[in-house]
Write an enzyme that holds these catalytic residues in place. Structure first.
Site, mmCIF file in Angstrom:
data_model
loop_
_atom_site.group_PDB
_atom_site.id
_atom_site.type_symbol
_atom_site.label_atom_id
_atom_site.label_comp_id
_atom_site.label_asym_id
_atom_site.label_seq_id
_atom_site.Cartn_x
_atom_site.Cartn_y
_atom_site.Cartn_z
ATOM 1 N N ILE A 192 0.824 -1.208 0.000
ATOM 2 C CA ILE A 192 0.000 0.000 0.000
ATOM 3 C C ILE A 192 0.863 1.265 0.000
ATOM 4 O O ILE A 192 0.599 2.207 -0.754
ATOM 5 C CB ILE A 192 -0.963 -0.035 1.206
ATOM 6 C CG1 ILE A 192 -1.993 -1.164 1.007
ATOM 7 C CG2 ILE A 192 -1.653 1.310 1.407
ATOM 8 C CD1 ILE A 192 -2.863 -1.452 2.222
ATOM 9 N N TYR A 202 -4.962 -5.044 17.207
ATOM 10 C CA TYR A 202 -4.986 -4.383 15.889
ATOM 11 C C TYR A 202 -6.301 -3.618 15.703
ATOM 12 O O TYR A 202 -6.306 -2.444 15.326
ATOM 13 C CB TYR A 202 -4.811 -5.438 14.797
ATOM 14 C CG TYR A 202 -4.796 -4.897 13.380
ATOM 15 C CD1 TYR A 202 -3.650 -4.315 12.847
ATOM 16 C CD2 TYR A 202 -5.928 -4.983 12.570
ATOM 17 C CE1 TYR A 202 -3.630 -3.839 11.545
ATOM 18 C CE2 TYR A 202 -5.922 -4.502 11.266
ATOM 19 C CZ TYR A 202 -4.766 -3.934 10.757
ATOM 20 O OH TYR A 202 -4.765 -3.457 9.474
ATOM 21 N N LYS A 237 -6.657 0.398 15.329
ATOM 22 C CA LYS A 237 -7.215 1.023 14.115
ATOM 23 C C LYS A 237 -8.476 1.823 14.444
ATOM 24 O O LYS A 237 -8.753 2.845 13.815
ATOM 25 C CB LYS A 237 -7.497 -0.036 13.050
ATOM 26 C CG LYS A 237 -6.228 -0.670 12.456
ATOM 27 C CD LYS A 237 -5.351 0.339 11.737
ATOM 28 C CE LYS A 237 -4.265 -0.325 10.898
ATOM 29 N NZ LYS A 237 -3.351 0.637 10.264
HETATM 30 N N1 LIG Z 1 -2.967 -5.474 3.511
HETATM 31 C C1 LIG Z 1 -4.178 -5.394 3.990
HETATM 32 O O1 LIG Z 1 -5.058 -6.242 3.752
HETATM 33 C C2 LIG Z 1 -4.546 -4.210 4.846
HETATM 34 C C3 LIG Z 1 -5.886 -4.041 5.209
HETATM 35 C C4 LIG Z 1 -6.247 -2.946 5.988
HETATM 36 C C5 LIG Z 1 -5.273 -2.059 6.393
HETATM 37 N N2 LIG Z 1 -3.971 -2.253 6.054
HETATM 38 C C6 LIG Z 1 -2.988 -1.304 6.539
HETATM 39 O O2 LIG Z 1 -2.221 -0.808 5.468
HETATM 40 C C7 LIG Z 1 -0.953 -0.408 5.942
HETATM 41 C C8 LIG Z 1 0.130 -0.989 5.046
HETATM 42 O O3 LIG Z 1 -0.001 -2.370 4.973
HETATM 43 P P1 LIG Z 1 1.055 -3.187 4.114
HETATM 44 O O4 LIG Z 1 0.693 -4.631 4.226
HETATM 45 O O5 LIG Z 1 1.230 -2.587 2.763
HETATM 46 O O6 LIG Z 1 2.352 -2.932 5.041
HETATM 47 P P2 LIG Z 1 3.878 -3.380 4.856
HETATM 48 O O7 LIG Z 1 4.284 -4.128 6.079
HETATM 49 O O8 LIG Z 1 4.076 -4.020 3.552
HETATM 50 O O9 LIG Z 1 4.601 -1.975 4.799
HETATM 51 C C9 LIG Z 1 4.798 -1.196 5.935
HETATM 52 C C10 LIG Z 1 6.206 -0.629 5.880
HETATM 53 O O10 LIG Z 1 6.385 0.146 7.064
HETATM 54 C C11 LIG Z 1 7.725 -0.002 7.470
HETATM 55 N N3 LIG Z 1 7.791 0.320 8.901
HETATM 56 C C12 LIG Z 1 7.269 -0.404 9.915
HETATM 57 N N4 LIG Z 1 7.510 0.216 11.087
HETATM 58 C C13 LIG Z 1 8.173 1.358 10.795
HETATM 59 C C14 LIG Z 1 8.696 2.429 11.574
HETATM 60 N N5 LIG Z 1 8.578 2.439 12.917
HETATM 61 N N6 LIG Z 1 9.337 3.456 10.957
HETATM 62 C C15 LIG Z 1 9.469 3.450 9.597
HETATM 63 N N7 LIG Z 1 9.005 2.467 8.801
HETATM 64 C C16 LIG Z 1 8.361 1.428 9.392
HETATM 65 C C17 LIG Z 1 8.092 -1.443 7.159
HETATM 66 O O11 LIG Z 1 9.495 -1.599 7.004
HETATM 67 C C18 LIG Z 1 7.316 -1.681 5.867
HETATM 68 O O12 LIG Z 1 8.135 -1.484 4.717
HETATM 69 C C19 LIG Z 1 -0.895 -0.836 7.404
HETATM 70 O O13 LIG Z 1 -1.206 0.273 8.234
HETATM 71 C C20 LIG Z 1 -1.977 -1.888 7.493
HETATM 72 O O14 LIG Z 1 -2.500 -2.021 8.807
HETATM 73 C C21 LIG Z 1 -3.591 -3.320 5.295
#
Ligand SMILES: NC(=O)c1ccc[n+]([C@@H]2O[C@H](COP(=O)([O-])OP(=O)(O)OC[C@H]3O[C@@H](n4cnc5c(N)ncnc54)[C@H](O)[C@@H]3O)[C@@H](O)[C@H]2O)c1
Length: 275
Positions: A23, A156, A160
């Site tokens: 995302i 979680y 959220k």
């Molecule tokens: N994938 C889904 O189905 C879904 C659904 C609802 C919400 N979300 C939300 O979308 C967002 C992104 O999801 P995703 O799966 O693409 O995430 P991801 O884990 O692929 O990417 C998150 C990135 O954040 C970085 N990160 C983590 N902690 C950090 C910090 N303290 N400082 C700097 N960087 C940091 C990680 O290295 C990672 O690259 C999240 O907030 C997640 O809760 C995802």
């Protein structure tokens, strides 16, 4: 033209968690395509190095869970800082457990990953926007799990839900400065990390009226709307990007028939087999 309001030419927009290939990366790309100077932030250098974004990009390796990281990120944004997209968050395997057994350590870890940095990075960004007298726009990736219950995922879901409360309060406090604050309630989205929880993609569209999982681009499109001036009069909003999942109670089966309806006459009328 109203479509001009989509453009972000020359304006800085910070994307936290831009390096994950999911995302955050899609949001960064969409904003860059709209002309923004994207400040792509991640604590993982390899993920930052793998980014390939169009236009002018500033890469910042920082941990936004720390005060130093937050200061570094805000200082790195060139020119007028217009926007922030809070993407950092997610869920690790130990964050799945029944509430009766949920460990305090995992509770703290999940709230750290999903909630605390949203407040303090947003605060630092808003302070700069106030100094600039520019206004701006903050968009946070929340989840459908913060709108309704998140069984076996209590920390979680709670984090959220808190993000949505935070969004509303910041929107009301900062409206006077022209700073808008909104959130996206993302449903089940196919990303590199989420595939580890959704092992069978064939099942992933279950319960979703649109009968498919979302893509990172689906979320990025909503974020582009919220960060750009297209949404100039929208603040405090929670925009679901979930294929309609939030609109459907669990008491409907996959064919949208209420599970408790067994009356053959009603079933025949629903299915069009009543002659
Ligand atoms: N994938 C889904 O189905 C879904 C659904 C609802 C919400 N979300 C939300 O979308 C967002 C992104 O999801 P995703 O799966 O693409 O995430 P991801 O884990 O692929 O990417 C998150 C990135 O954040 C970085 N990160 C983590 N902690 C950090 C910090 N303290 N400082 C700097 N960087 C940091 C990680 O290295 C990672 O690259 C999240 O907030 C997640 O809760 C995802």
């Amino acid at each position: 033209m109203i479509t001009d309001r989509l453009r972000l030419d020359g304006r800085s927009v910070i994307v936290s968690g831009a390096g994950g290939g999911g995302i955050g990366t899609s949001c960064a790309r969409a904003l860059a395509e709209a002309g923004a100077v994207v400040v792509a932030v991640d604590r993982d250098q390899d993920r930052l190095d793998a980014l390939d974004l169009p236009g002018e990009t500033v890469l910042v390796r920082a941990d936004i869970g720390t005060a130093e990281g937050v200061a570094e990120v805000v200082a790195a944004a060139p020119g007028v800082l217009h926007g922030l997209v809070n993407v950092v968050g997610g869920s690790l395997l130990p964050h799945w457990a029944p509430a009766l057994d949920f460990a305090r350590e995992q509770w703290d870890a999940s709230l750290d990953l999903n909630l605390h940095h949203v407040m303090f990075l947003s605060q630092a960004v808003a302070r700069r926007m106030v100094d600039q007298e520019s206004g701006g726009s903050i968009a946070t990736i929340a989840s459908t799990g913060g709108v309704v219950a998140a069984p076996y995922h209590v920390a979680y879901g709670t984090a959220k839900a808190a993000v949505l409360g935070l969004t509303r309060t910041l929107a009301v406090e900062w409206g006077q400065y022209g700073i808008r604050v909104n959130a996206v309630a993302a449903g089940s989205i196919t990303t590199p990390r989420a595939t580890s929880t959704v092992q069978d993609p064939g099942l992933a569209g279950r319960g979703v009226p649109m009968r498919r999982r979302g893509t990172p681009e689906d979320v990025a499109a909503a974020v582009l709307f919220l960060v750009s001036d297209l949404s100039a009069y929208t603040t405090g909003a929670v925009l679901p990007v979930d294929g309609g999942a939030l609109q459907r109670l669990g008491l409907f089966d996959d064919d949208n028939v209420p599970v408790h309806v067994t009356n053959p006459q009603i079933l025949a009328r629903i299915r069009g087999t009543d002659g």
